[in-house]
Design a protein around this motif. Sequence first.
Motif, PDB file in Angstrom:
ATOM      1  N   TRP A 122      34.932  48.319  31.954  1.00 31.56           N
ATOM      2  CA  TRP A 122      34.600  48.777  33.303  1.00 31.56           C
ATOM      3  C   TRP A 122      34.575  47.602  34.281  1.00 31.56           C
ATOM      4  N   ILE A 123      33.982  46.481  33.863  1.00 29.29           N
ATOM      5  CA  ILE A 123      33.894  45.303  34.731  1.00 29.29           C
ATOM      6  C   ILE A 123      35.269  44.744  35.043  1.00 29.29           C
ATOM      7  N   PHE A 124      36.135  44.669  34.039  1.00 28.85           N
ATOM      8  CA  PHE A 124      37.441  44.037  34.222  1.00 28.85           C
ATOM      9  C   PHE A 124      38.527  45.021  34.634  1.00 28.85           C
ATOM     10  N   TYR A 125      38.151  46.261  34.928  1.00 31.43           N
ATOM     11  CA  TYR A 125      39.159  47.231  35.358  1.00 31.43           C
ATOM     12  C   TYR A 125      39.903  46.772  36.610  1.00 31.43           C
ATOM     13  N   GLY A 155      48.327  47.385  36.354  1.00 27.71           N
ATOM     14  CA  GLY A 155      47.915  48.583  35.631  1.00 27.71           C
ATOM     15  C   GLY A 155      47.959  49.798  36.544  1.00 27.71           C
ATOM     16  N   GLY A 156      48.493  50.894  36.057  1.00 32.39           N
ATOM     17  CA  GLY A 156      48.641  52.083  36.888  1.00 32.39           C
ATOM     18  C   GLY A 156      49.868  51.956  37.775  1.00 32.39           C
ATOM     19  N   LEU A 158      45.054  37.733  46.881  1.00 35.36           N
ATOM     20  CA  LEU A 158      44.075  38.819  46.917  1.00 35.36           C
ATOM     21  C   LEU A 158      44.348  39.819  45.797  1.00 35.36           C
ATOM     22  N   HIS A 159      43.322  40.097  44.983  1.00 35.91           N
ATOM     23  CA  HIS A 159      43.469  41.004  43.844  1.00 35.91           C
ATOM     24  C   HIS A 159      42.767  42.342  44.051  1.00 35.91           C
ATOM     25  N   LEU A 160      41.579  42.311  44.652  1.00 38.75           N
ATOM     26  CA  LEU A 160      40.809  43.548  44.800  1.00 38.75           C
ATOM     27  C   LEU A 160      41.478  44.464  45.822  1.00 38.75           C
ATOM     28  N   LEU A 217      29.370  45.897  43.338  1.00 32.73           N
ATOM     29  CA  LEU A 217      28.757  44.875  42.489  1.00 32.73           C
ATOM     30  C   LEU A 217      29.669  44.563  41.318  1.00 32.73           C
ATOM     31  N   ARG A 218      30.249  45.609  40.707  1.00 32.66           N
ATOM     32  CA  ARG A 218      31.191  45.401  39.610  1.00 32.66           C
ATOM     33  C   ARG A 218      32.364  44.537  40.048  1.00 32.66           C
TER      34      ARG A 218
END
Length: 402
Positions: A62-65, A73-74, A321-323, A373-374
């Motif tokens: 979950w944290i590294f999703y 991914g996806g 940028l990743h998020l 937060l994750r």
Amino acid sequence: AIISVWYEGVGPFASTNYSGNGTGAWGTPIPAAADFWASAGAYSPILIFVSLTTAGLVTLCWIFYPAYVARGGGDRATVSEEQLCPPSDVAHATAAPMLSIVIPAYNEEARLPKMLDATLAHLNESKEEVAAQCMDALDTWYEKGYTRKRVSNSIELIVVSDGSTDATEDIVGSYAGRVTQINRSNCLRLVKLERNSGKGAAVKEGMARSRGMLCLMVDADGATEIASGLRKVLDQMKELLESQKCNRRKDGGINNPICAVFGSRAHMEEESTASRSVVRTFLMHAFHFFVRCLCSSNIRDTQCGFKLFTRKAASVLSHNLHLRRWAFDTELVVVMERKGWPIAEVAVTWHEVAGSKIDESKLALALNSLGMLRDMVCVRLCYILRLWTLSIPPATEGEKNE
């Protein structure tokens, strides 16, 4: 369930209950209840170990999703671009605009027109002042001759439609004429993501495609007052570039600075606390606490949608940028501070605008806060473990002489 199968006859396979000894479905003797639980106790360490291990693996996944998504991914959304009004002044078409305004938008047919009306009205009424401020900030770093030759006093607006399904894209097209009325060299570009990918993904695409020497990221709701806000971030950018003059190349060559100025609502915290519910106030303070612990103790408000970047900063940050979702601002801060690039914060005038895409119920706010937060924990761990590394993108045409 494991213990039931171990004893075979227990549970759905039992021919009698636990009140006494009996025979299971396969003729296996079933212990009395006391014997059963006494025997089960012997296996409790194994069950606890399996349970904790499973919970730990699920938590790590979950944290590294977000890191999995960032690596491809996806499915990735297809991106297309439409230049709604190219610069009509050929002399300025090849020069870099002095300012790019990147506007991420998702189903903003109700709020975007008001924001564009206010923005274009200010750019029209104060175009000399805006041009002077932009050029003054750039002249602080570059030689005036370089600025005047390679930078035009034009502005480009880039609206990034993040998979909008309403009339957002049609509305953007209707503003093409008004953009060029302000200045023949201005241009309006519409970047379209095939499906909703998140605000971070929209900002990444917009910043990567911007050509301006300065790049302003602004929310589509127009919550930040554009007139005073633009003036303040440009003044702060000039001061920031002035303080970095010692880092210019000494051989007369040009190196493009990496600086950022964040608009901030931190000065309004007491007022917002008085008007918000206890739950929202608690979540706000909890989020600020984790930002200080995981991201930066120097920036008080990372989430205000009003940020100004130099051209090189916009290029480098969008490249790294990743998020893709709401917490992308925190990654920008982490990247800037890890590399020691200067970043400043300036108070802006901000007001609440109805129509937020975030579900404002208490449960939804708690879940969104947990997700952010994750994302912050993921960013911190990925850079610590070197799963993510910072890289400088190839130079654009305007940066070939760096």
